[in-house]
Scaffold this motif. Structure first.
Motif, PDB file in Angstrom:
ATOM      1  N   ALA A  61      81.106  32.330  10.070  1.00 35.19           N
ATOM      2  CA  ALA A  61      81.977  32.725  11.178  1.00 35.19           C
ATOM      3  C   ALA A  61      81.245  32.598  12.512  1.00 35.19           C
ATOM      4  CB  ALA A  61      82.468  34.152  10.974  1.00 35.19           C
ATOM      5  N   ARG A 113      81.771  32.841  16.833  1.00 40.57           N
ATOM      6  CA  ARG A 113      82.625  33.270  17.938  1.00 40.57           C
ATOM      7  C   ARG A 113      82.211  32.605  19.250  1.00 40.57           C
ATOM      8  NH1 ARG A 113      86.261  37.307  18.859  1.00 40.57           N
ATOM      9  NH2 ARG A 113      85.864  38.287  16.832  1.00 40.57           N
ATOM     10  N   THR A 123      93.013  27.057  25.058  1.00 37.90           N
ATOM     11  CA  THR A 123      92.950  26.949  23.601  1.00 37.90           C
ATOM     12  C   THR A 123      92.002  25.794  23.293  1.00 37.90           C
ATOM     13  OG1 THR A 123      94.856  25.471  23.445  1.00 37.90           O
ATOM     14  CG2 THR A 123      95.281  27.839  23.269  1.00 37.90           C
ATOM     15  N   ALA A 128      93.157  26.884  19.062  1.00 39.30           N
ATOM     16  CA  ALA A 128      93.070  28.334  18.916  1.00 39.30           C
ATOM     17  C   ALA A 128      92.689  28.970  20.253  1.00 39.30           C
ATOM     18  CB  ALA A 128      92.031  28.694  17.849  1.00 39.30           C
ATOM     19  N   LEU A 160      88.476  33.661  20.431  1.00 36.79           N
ATOM     20  CA  LEU A 160      89.034  35.006  20.284  1.00 36.79           C
ATOM     21  C   LEU A 160      89.135  35.410  18.815  1.00 36.79           C
ATOM     22  CD1 LEU A 160      91.715  35.133  23.107  1.00 36.79           C
ATOM     23  CD2 LEU A 160      89.243  35.525  23.183  1.00 36.79           C
ATOM     24  N   SER A 161      89.262  34.424  17.942  1.00 40.22           N
ATOM     25  CA  SER A 161      89.184  34.660  16.495  1.00 40.22           C
ATOM     26  C   SER A 161      88.092  33.755  15.951  1.00 40.22           C
ATOM     27  CB  SER A 161      90.509  34.343  15.799  1.00 40.22           C
ATOM     28  OG  SER A 161      91.532  35.225  16.237  1.00 40.22           O
ATOM     29  N   PRO A 162      87.116  34.299  15.226  1.00 41.89           N
ATOM     30  CA  PRO A 162      85.996  33.478  14.758  1.00 41.89           C
ATOM     31  C   PRO A 162      86.457  32.295  13.906  1.00 41.89           C
ATOM     32  CG  PRO A 162      85.544  35.810  14.434  1.00 41.89           C
ATOM     33  CD  PRO A 162      86.987  35.709  14.807  1.00 41.89           C
ATOM     34  N   GLU A 163      85.775  31.167  14.071  1.00 39.76           N
ATOM     35  CA  GLU A 163      86.022  29.975  13.259  1.00 39.76           C
ATOM     36  C   GLU A 163      84.865  29.794  12.292  1.00 39.76           C
ATOM     37  OE1 GLU A 163      88.269  27.389  13.187  1.00 39.76           O
ATOM     38  OE2 GLU A 163      89.559  27.767  14.921  1.00 39.76           O
TER      39      GLU A 163
END
Length: 379
Positions: free
Chosen positions: A294, A296, A320, A330, A347-350
């Motif tokens: 993960a 961020r 995004t 995203a 904003l949301s972990p990849e």
């Protein structure tokens, strides 16, 4: 009379017959349709195909673009539609600008995207200059992306068909290049529409399959290509956990990518493990649980900015992003840094974000591409 009523379909205030357009023809259905459509509208079309491989050897490579079969197909389309077609030998340019960097990036533990470098350094640089030398008003390609006119000039937008959109591979297109380029297929709702146009024109490539892999790696075996380019590159080493405990051995770092799970050769463990880091200096492949993938914060360099104003004026803004071609954009925060650098906060972990991949910026609403850059290790 409104201004746009005086413009032809390529945006020039003169008849199509007086507008010369160079079409970059790969030999596939997309660029062939572009050439046929423009020729059918009465434009002064000149087809150009780049020879990126040895002509004889390339004939045996299935699925490789710009190879011998593709050159033949492009020439046939030009003959049937009645416009001139030229083949340019770009083998040395392609090797120096794309293939060599691909190999060096893998040896450095990165996961490169050579298709972006090809567009940036070959098609939209050298070929574009050739088009200008041919006194063309513009150059057209079969890419699925849209060029729209905004208040400050030409803008880059995603294709109407999200499944075919190629914006991830074209983020490095510069403003100057965008002024000269045209993308006639970007507005089409589906690939079926493109093939229908190919049938309408009676093109011999109407049913030709799309190319799938990197053109010079048609079988998808990256490691084999790198070993051929850099003999001795695949040196064995250790597979270790994050604490350095040895779990097994590997046959070369170039055989692994960040996020890889299968093919590690370390079965019998309590939980699945993934490649979380490649340590080239020690020839170690570091594996760990999925949550270690993960990410961020994404450091980006070589930023190409296509948004309004200068990139140095972007202190912080909501955007995004795509950190791989197959994922939808995203939400993220973009922070500009001096020297063409940026920090992107997801904003949301990849999971599986890897150095060498592209990070492409999009407007949070609408379809506009704001640019992008290359993911790297620096903070």
């Amino acid at each position: 009379m409104p201004l746009d009523a005086r413009l032809n379909s390529l945006g020039f205030a003169k008849p199509p017959a007086e507008t010369r357009v160079v079409v970059a023809m790969s030999g596939g259905v997309d660029s062939s349709v572009v050439a046929a459509e423009l020729a059918g509208e009465g434009y002064d079309v000149v087809g150009v195909t780049l020879q990126l491989y040895d002509h004889g050897a390339a004939l045996a490579k299935k699925g490789a673009c710009c190879a011998g079969r593709d050159i033949h197909d492009a020439r046939r389309v030009a003959e049937e539609m009645g416009f001139p077609h030229y083949v340019l030998d770009y083998e040395n340019v392609f090797r120096d600008a794309v293939i060599d960097e691909f190999a060096e990036s893998y040896l450095a533990g990165a996961t490169p995207v050579p298709c972006i470098r090809c567009n940036e350094r070959v098609k939209f640089r050298d070929l574009l200059e050739t088009a200008k030398d041919l006194d063309a008003d513009c150059m057209a390609t079969g890419h699925y992306i849209q060029r729209k006119m905004g208040d400050a000039g030409a803008e880059l937008h995603r294709a109407a068909d999200a499944a075919r959109d190629q914006s991830y591979f074209l983020f490095s297109t510069t403003r100057e290049q965008l002024d000269y380029l045209r993308f006639p297929l970007g507005h089409l709702p589906s690939k079926a529409e493109t093939r229908a146009l190919a049938v309408k024109h009676g093109l011999p490539v109407a049913d030709k399959p799309d190319s799938q892999d990197i053109c010079f790696v048609p079988d998808g075996d990256y490691a084999r290509v790198i070993e051929k380019l850099r003999p001795g590159a695949a040196e064995p080493g250790e597979i270790v956990d994050p604490e350095g405990r040895v779990l097994g051995t590997h046959r070369g770092v170039i055989h692994y990518t960040i996020g890889q799970r299968r093919g590690l050769g370390i079965g019998g463990l309590a939980e699945p493990l993934y490649v979380v880091r490649l340590d080239v200096d020690t020839r170690r492949v570091v594996v760990g649980p999925k949550e270690m993938l993960a990410t961020r914060t994404v450091p980006v360099r070589e930023v190409n900015w296509l948004g309004d104003g200068g990139f140095e004026d972007v202190a912080e803004r909501e955007i995004t992003v795509k950190v791989r071609s197959t994922r939808p954009p995203a939400p993220a925060i973009l922070r500009a840094r001096p020297g063409g650098l940026a920090e992107v906060e997801l904003l949301s972990p990849e999971q599986g974000v890897s150095p060498g991949q592209a990070c492409v910026f999009y407007a949070p609403e609408g379809s506009r591409i704001l640019g992008g850059g290359w993911i790297w290790r620096g903070a």
